[in-house]
Motif scaffolding. Structure first.
Motif, PDB file in Angstrom:
ATOM      1  N   GLU A   1      16.463 -10.329  -3.713  1.00  0.00           N
ATOM      2  CA  GLU A   1      16.751 -11.356  -2.713  1.00  0.00           C
ATOM      3  C   GLU A   1      17.829 -10.876  -1.737  1.00  0.00           C
ATOM      4  N   ALA A   2      18.857 -10.223  -2.245  1.00  0.00           N
ATOM      5  CA  ALA A   2      19.918  -9.709  -1.372  1.00  0.00           C
ATOM      6  C   ALA A   2      19.373  -8.649  -0.411  1.00  0.00           C
ATOM      7  N   TYR A   3      18.530  -7.765  -0.906  1.00  0.00           N
ATOM      8  CA  TYR A   3      17.936  -6.730  -0.048  1.00  0.00           C
ATOM      9  C   TYR A   3      17.009  -7.346   0.992  1.00  0.00           C
ATOM     10  N   ARG A   4      16.228  -8.366   0.596  1.00  0.00           N
ATOM     11  CA  ARG A   4      15.337  -9.031   1.545  1.00  0.00           C
ATOM     12  C   ARG A   4      16.149  -9.701   2.653  1.00  0.00           C
ATOM     13  N   LYS A   5      17.205 -10.395   2.271  1.00  0.00           N
ATOM     14  CA  LYS A   5      18.056 -11.058   3.267  1.00  0.00           C
ATOM     15  C   LYS A   5      18.706 -10.050   4.205  1.00  0.00           C
ATOM     16  N   GLN A   6      19.151  -8.918   3.656  1.00  0.00           N
ATOM     17  CA  GLN A   6      19.756  -7.893   4.501  1.00  0.00           C
ATOM     18  C   GLN A   6      18.722  -7.305   5.463  1.00  0.00           C
ATOM     19  N   PHE A   7      17.486  -7.103   4.980  1.00  0.00           N
ATOM     20  CA  PHE A   7      16.424  -6.631   5.869  1.00  0.00           C
ATOM     21  C   PHE A   7      16.210  -7.630   7.002  1.00  0.00           C
ATOM     22  N   GLU A   8      16.111  -8.917   6.677  1.00  0.00           N
ATOM     23  CA  GLU A   8      15.891  -9.942   7.697  1.00  0.00           C
ATOM     24  C   GLU A   8      17.017  -9.935   8.727  1.00  0.00           C
ATOM     25  N   LYS A   9      18.246  -9.829   8.253  1.00  0.00           N
ATOM     26  CA  LYS A   9      19.402  -9.810   9.157  1.00  0.00           C
ATOM     27  C   LYS A   9      19.357  -8.576  10.066  1.00  0.00           C
ATOM     28  N   ASP A  10      19.131  -7.410   9.485  1.00  0.00           N
ATOM     29  CA  ASP A  10      19.122  -6.173  10.259  1.00  0.00           C
ATOM     30  C   ASP A  10      17.947  -6.105  11.228  1.00  0.00           C
ATOM     31  N   PHE A  11      16.769  -6.515  10.776  1.00  0.00           N
ATOM     32  CA  PHE A  11      15.584  -6.453  11.639  1.00  0.00           C
ATOM     33  C   PHE A  11      15.705  -7.462  12.780  1.00  0.00           C
ATOM     34  N   THR A  12      16.265  -8.631  12.484  1.00  0.00           N
ATOM     35  CA  THR A  12      16.504  -9.621  13.538  1.00  0.00           C
ATOM     36  C   THR A  12      17.458  -9.052  14.578  1.00  0.00           C
ATOM     37  N   LYS A  13      18.512  -8.422  14.132  1.00  0.00           N
ATOM     38  CA  LYS A  13      19.492  -7.833  15.055  1.00  0.00           C
ATOM     39  C   LYS A  13      18.836  -6.760  15.930  1.00  0.00           C
ATOM     40  N   LEU A  14      17.983  -5.925  15.330  1.00  0.00           N
ATOM     41  CA  LEU A  14      17.269  -4.907  16.094  1.00  0.00           C
ATOM     42  C   LEU A  14      16.420  -5.558  17.181  1.00  0.00           C
ATOM     43  N   LEU A  15      15.684  -6.598  16.824  1.00  0.00           N
ATOM     44  CA  LEU A  15      14.828  -7.276  17.793  1.00  0.00           C
ATOM     45  C   LEU A  15      15.646  -7.912  18.917  1.00  0.00           C
ATOM     46  N   VAL A  16      16.744  -8.553  18.575  1.00  0.00           N
ATOM     47  CA  VAL A  16      17.601  -9.179  19.585  1.00  0.00           C
ATOM     48  C   VAL A  16      18.135  -8.122  20.556  1.00  0.00           C
ATOM     49  N   LEU A  17      18.665  -7.040  20.020  1.00  0.00           N
ATOM     50  CA  LEU A  17      19.245  -6.001  20.882  1.00  0.00           C
ATOM     51  C   LEU A  17      18.190  -5.333  21.759  1.00  0.00           C
ATOM     52  N   ARG A  18      17.022  -5.040  21.189  1.00  0.00           N
ATOM     53  CA  ARG A  18      15.958  -4.413  21.986  1.00  0.00           C
ATOM     54  C   ARG A  18      15.445  -5.372  23.058  1.00  0.00           C
ATOM     55  N   SER A  19      15.405  -6.661  22.734  1.00  0.00           N
ATOM     56  CA  SER A  19      14.890  -7.629  23.715  1.00  0.00           C
ATOM     57  C   SER A  19      15.781  -7.675  24.955  1.00  0.00           C
ATOM     58  N   HIS A  20      17.075  -7.444  24.802  1.00  0.00           N
ATOM     59  CA  HIS A  20      17.997  -7.423  25.942  1.00  0.00           C
ATOM     60  C   HIS A  20      17.778  -6.195  26.827  1.00  0.00           C
ATOM     61  N   GLU A  21      17.220  -5.164  26.266  1.00  0.00           N
ATOM     62  CA  GLU A  21      17.004  -3.913  27.011  1.00  0.00           C
ATOM     63  C   GLU A  21      15.638  -3.849  27.695  1.00  0.00           C
ATOM     64  N   MET A  22      14.762  -4.783  27.362  1.00  0.00           N
ATOM     65  CA  MET A  22      13.382  -4.702  27.838  1.00  0.00           C
ATOM     66  C   MET A  22      13.079  -5.783  28.867  1.00  0.00           C
ATOM     67  N   ILE A  23      12.103  -5.482  29.724  1.00  0.00           N
ATOM     68  CA  ILE A  23      11.641  -6.466  30.684  1.00  0.00           C
ATOM     69  C   ILE A  23      10.485  -7.259  30.072  1.00  0.00           C
ATOM     70  N   SER A  24      10.246  -8.410  30.600  1.00  0.00           N
ATOM     71  CA  SER A  24       9.133  -9.229  30.138  1.00  0.00           C
ATOM     72  C   SER A  24       7.826  -8.456  30.299  1.00  0.00           C
ATOM     73  N   GLY A  25       7.011  -8.477  29.275  1.00  0.00           N
ATOM     74  CA  GLY A  25       5.742  -7.738  29.286  1.00  0.00           C
ATOM     75  C   GLY A  25       5.871  -6.312  28.780  1.00  0.00           C
ATOM     76  N   GLY A  26       7.098  -5.859  28.527  1.00  0.00           N
ATOM     77  CA  GLY A  26       7.309  -4.512  27.994  1.00  0.00           C
ATOM     78  C   GLY A  26       6.819  -4.405  26.562  1.00  0.00           C
ATOM     79  N   HIS A  27       6.378  -3.212  26.204  1.00  0.00           N
ATOM     80  CA  HIS A  27       5.837  -2.975  24.861  1.00  0.00           C
ATOM     81  C   HIS A  27       6.829  -2.181  24.019  1.00  0.00           C
ATOM     82  N   MET A  28       6.831  -2.468  22.732  1.00  0.00           N
ATOM     83  CA  MET A  28       7.639  -1.711  21.781  1.00  0.00           C
ATOM     84  C   MET A  28       6.782  -1.483  20.540  1.00  0.00           C
ATOM     85  N   ILE A  29       6.775  -0.257  20.068  1.00  0.00           N
ATOM     86  CA  ILE A  29       6.046   0.084  18.848  1.00  0.00           C
ATOM     87  C   ILE A  29       7.055   0.546  17.810  1.00  0.00           C
ATOM     88  N   LEU A  30       6.965  -0.025  16.628  1.00  0.00           N
ATOM     89  CA  LEU A  30       7.845   0.327  15.520  1.00  0.00           C
ATOM     90  C   LEU A  30       6.996   0.821  14.365  1.00  0.00           C
TER      91      LEU A  30
END
Length: 182
Positions: free
Chosen positions: A11-40
């Motif tokens: 559960e702790a690892y799952r929560k940490q994944f959710e926190k880290d992955f959310t942070k990645l998405l938030v930060l990348r979204s600030h760098e991208m324009i609407s309609g931009g693509h990202m592949i992970l």
């Protein structure tokens, strides 16, 4: 993590994944324009069960190798007990839930594919050594590396031999996710 790990560890690892992955998405979204693509792409698992063979066994064999070294007096048991590799392989559904909750991206596609372990066992041992050596060496010292990964190679070879003919033989899963910025 291993099959014997307490539920609260998963559960702790799952929560940490959710926190880290959310942070990645938030930060990348600030760098991208609407309609931009990202592949992970990243390691994942094929089943909701976080103890499934496709995500844990490769690390359980490393733990088994360290336990062997304790039995031989080459490593202190307290060092092994306090060692942890911070690795979590999410299930596809967990990834999609985080993407939906974060809200900056729409999911274009998600694919899960199996990868066979490099064979023979020496190649798998080299792969895991390349990934984990800095963490292991920092905790145990570089002096154990050759012996540890020789033992690990032997455990991988034994594992693959016992799994002969079974479809789960030496398999890991990767996720490829294509996202579009909203």
């Amino acid at each position: 993590m291993a099959k014997t790990s307490p539920t609260n560890v998963f559960e702790a690892y799952r929560k940490q994944f959710e926190k880290d992955f959310t942070k990645l998405l938030v930060l990348r979204s600030h760098e991208m324009i609407s309609g931009g693509h990202m592949i992970l792409t990243f390691a994942g698992r094929s089943k909701p069960d976080p103890t499934s063979e496709d995500c844990c066994v490769i690390w359980e064999l490393l733990a088994k190798s360290l336990v062997d070294m304790v039995k031989e007096g080459l490593v202190e048991e307290s060092k092994v007990s306090s060692f942890n590799i911070p690795h979590y392989t999410p299930y596809e559904g967990e990834v999609m839930d985080v993407i939906q909750k974060e809200g900056s991206f729409s999911l274009h596609s998600v694919n899960c594919f199996a990868l066979s372990w490099p064979t023979p066992g020496i190649n798998t041992a080299k792969f895991i050594r390349a990934v984990s050596e800095p963490l292991i060496a920092t905790h145990f010292g570089y002096s154990i590396m050759d012996v540890l990964f020789k033992k690990y190679q032997e455990h991988v070879v034994d594992h693959l031999a016992t799994m002969k003919g079974i479809t789960m033989k030496g398999i890991t899963y990767n996720l490829i996710i294509s996202l579009i910025k909203k």
